[in-house]
Scaffold this motif. Structure first.
Motif, PDB file in Angstrom:
ATOM      1  N   GLN A 112       0.812  -1.219   0.000  1.00  0.00           N
ATOM      2  CA  GLN A 112       0.000   0.000   0.000  1.00  0.00           C
ATOM      3  C   GLN A 112       0.850   1.275   0.000  1.00  0.00           C
ATOM      4  N   ARG A 113       1.883   1.322   0.841  1.00  0.00           N
ATOM      5  CA  ARG A 113       2.664   2.559   0.965  1.00  0.00           C
ATOM      6  C   ARG A 113       3.518   2.827  -0.266  1.00  0.00           C
ATOM      7  N   GLU A 114       3.642   1.813  -1.142  1.00  0.00           N
ATOM      8  CA  GLU A 114       4.391   2.010  -2.386  1.00  0.00           C
ATOM      9  C   GLU A 114       3.466   2.345  -3.555  1.00  0.00           C
ATOM     10  N   SER A 115       2.247   2.791  -3.249  1.00  0.00           N
ATOM     11  CA  SER A 115       1.307   3.183  -4.289  1.00  0.00           C
ATOM     12  C   SER A 115       1.883   4.365  -5.069  1.00  0.00           C
ATOM     13  N   PHE A 116       1.523   4.457  -6.331  1.00  0.00           N
ATOM     14  CA  PHE A 116       2.065   5.537  -7.164  1.00  0.00           C
ATOM     15  C   PHE A 116       1.122   5.825  -8.332  1.00  0.00           C
ATOM     16  N   GLU A 117       1.418   6.915  -9.030  1.00  0.00           N
ATOM     17  CA  GLU A 117       0.701   7.254 -10.261  1.00  0.00           C
ATOM     18  C   GLU A 117       1.701   7.236 -11.403  1.00  0.00           C
ATOM     19  N   ALA A 118       1.237   6.839 -12.590  1.00  0.00           N
ATOM     20  CA  ALA A 118       2.122   6.813 -13.754  1.00  0.00           C
ATOM     21  C   ALA A 118       1.326   7.170 -14.995  1.00  0.00           C
ATOM     22  N   GLU A 119       1.959   7.928 -15.881  1.00  0.00           N
ATOM     23  CA  GLU A 119       1.281   8.269 -17.130  1.00  0.00           C
ATOM     24  C   GLU A 119       1.399   7.103 -18.102  1.00  0.00           C
ATOM     25  N   ILE A 134      -2.406   0.932  -6.755  1.00  0.00           N
ATOM     26  CA  ILE A 134      -2.458   0.703  -5.309  1.00  0.00           C
ATOM     27  C   ILE A 134      -2.374  -0.810  -5.065  1.00  0.00           C
ATOM     28  N   ARG A 135      -1.268  -1.252  -4.517  1.00  0.00           N
ATOM     29  CA  ARG A 135      -1.042  -2.704  -4.315  1.00  0.00           C
ATOM     30  C   ARG A 135      -1.435  -3.467  -5.573  1.00  0.00           C
ATOM     31  N   SER A 168      -4.625  -3.109 -14.193  1.00  0.00           N
ATOM     32  CA  SER A 168      -3.957  -3.182 -12.891  1.00  0.00           C
ATOM     33  C   SER A 168      -4.263  -1.970 -12.028  1.00  0.00           C
ATOM     34  N   PHE A 169      -4.576  -0.857 -12.693  1.00  0.00           N
ATOM     35  CA  PHE A 169      -4.712   0.432 -12.005  1.00  0.00           C
ATOM     36  C   PHE A 169      -6.181   0.735 -11.706  1.00  0.00           C
ATOM     37  N   HIS A 170      -6.406   1.897 -11.117  1.00  0.00           N
ATOM     38  CA  HIS A 170      -7.754   2.321 -10.720  1.00  0.00           C
ATOM     39  C   HIS A 170      -8.201   3.507 -11.580  1.00  0.00           C
ATOM     40  N   PRO A 171      -8.846   3.261 -12.722  1.00  0.00           N
ATOM     41  CA  PRO A 171      -9.249   4.383 -13.582  1.00  0.00           C
ATOM     42  C   PRO A 171     -10.325   5.256 -12.943  1.00  0.00           C
ATOM     43  N   GLU A 172     -11.020   4.706 -11.957  1.00  0.00           N
ATOM     44  CA  GLU A 172     -12.124   5.447 -11.319  1.00  0.00           C
ATOM     45  C   GLU A 172     -11.640   6.472 -10.302  1.00  0.00           C
TER      46      GLU A 172
END
Length: 196
Positions: A112-119, A134-135, A168-172
Motif C-alpha cells: 500500500q505505501r508504495e502506491s504511485f501514479e504513472a502516465e 495501489i497494491r 492493474s490500475f484504478h481508472p475510477e
C-alpha cells in the motif's frame, strides 16, 4: 442508455458509479444475484481479491457471474477485479472466475505505501492517461487472443480479450473517464449486436 453494474460486495464502488455516470451510462450497484439480470455490463472493482472471493462465495455469486459471462455480456475487472477475471494467478492453484486467458501476479508493484501514479499510453483510448496503482497486480503473461492495451515499465497493466477488459490500475480514482468510456462503448456495441 446502457446499464452497467458495479459488483458491490467490497472495494471502490462509489467512484466507479461516478465514472460510469460521467460516461453517459446508468450505474447500478449489484448486491443481489438477481440484479445481474438488470445490467448490460459489469465492473468488478478493486479491493482485496481474497476478501472479495470470500464474499462472492458467501453470497453465492460465483455461478451467476459465470452465467453472466457465458451470456456474452462485457465484464471489466480493475486491480483486484483483474485477479478475479484471470485464468491463472501466480502462487495459486485455482483461479477465481478464470475468464481471461492471462496470468497475473498479485501485489507486484509493492504494498500500500508504495502506491504511485504513472502516465500511460493506451492507444485509441488515451495517450496521456494517469494510472493510479495501489497494491496493484500486473499481467505476467497474456494468451494469443488477448490484446495488450498498456504497459508500465514493460509490465502489462491493461488488456482486453473479446468481452473482457482488465487493468492493474484504478481508472475510477481520477477525473479522467476515458478508460471507463471505452468499457461503456464495449457494452453499447455488445447490446446492439445482441439486438440485431
Amino acid at each position: 442508455m446502457v446499464k452497467i453494474g458495479v459488483l458491490g460486495l467490497q472495494g471502490a464502488v462509489r467512484e466507479h458509479v461516478h465514472s460510469i455516470e460521467a460516461s453517459n451510462a446508468e450505474a447500478i450497484v449489484v448486491k443481489r444475484i438477481e440484479q445481474l439480470e438488470e445490467v448490460d455490463g459489469l465492473i468488478i472493482p478493486g479491493g482485496e481479491s481474497t476478501t472479495m472471493r470470500r464474499l462472492i462465495d458467501k453470497y453465492s455469486f460465483m455461478e451467476p457471474l459465470r452465467d453472466f459471462a457465458n451470456s456474452g455480456k462485457p465484464m471489466f475487472g480493475t486491480c483486484a477485479g483483474l485477479i478475479i477475471l484471470a485464468k491463472n494467478i501466480v502462487g495459486h492453484d485455482q483461479p477465481h472466475l478464470g475468464l481471461m486467458d492471462i496470468t497475473v501476479e498479485r501485489n507486484s508493484f509493492g504494498r500500500q505505501r508504495e502506491s504511485f501514479e504513472a502516465e500511460l499510453v493506451i492507444p485509441n483510448i488515451a495517450n496521456d492517461f494517469v494510472g493510479v496503482f495501489i497494491r496493484a497486480p500486473h499481467i505476467v503473461e497474456a494468451g494469443e487472443d488477448v490484446e495488450v492495451l498498456a504497459k508500465h515499465n514493460n509490465r502489462i497493466v491493461a488488456a482486453r480479450q473479446g468481452q473482457y477488459l482488465g487493468c492493474s490500475f484504478h481508472p475510477e480514482l481520477t477525473d479522467d473517464h476515458r478508460f471507463t468510456k471505452y468499457f461503456v462503448q464495449m457494452v453499447e456495441e455488445s447490446k446492439e449486436k445482441n439486438l440485431v
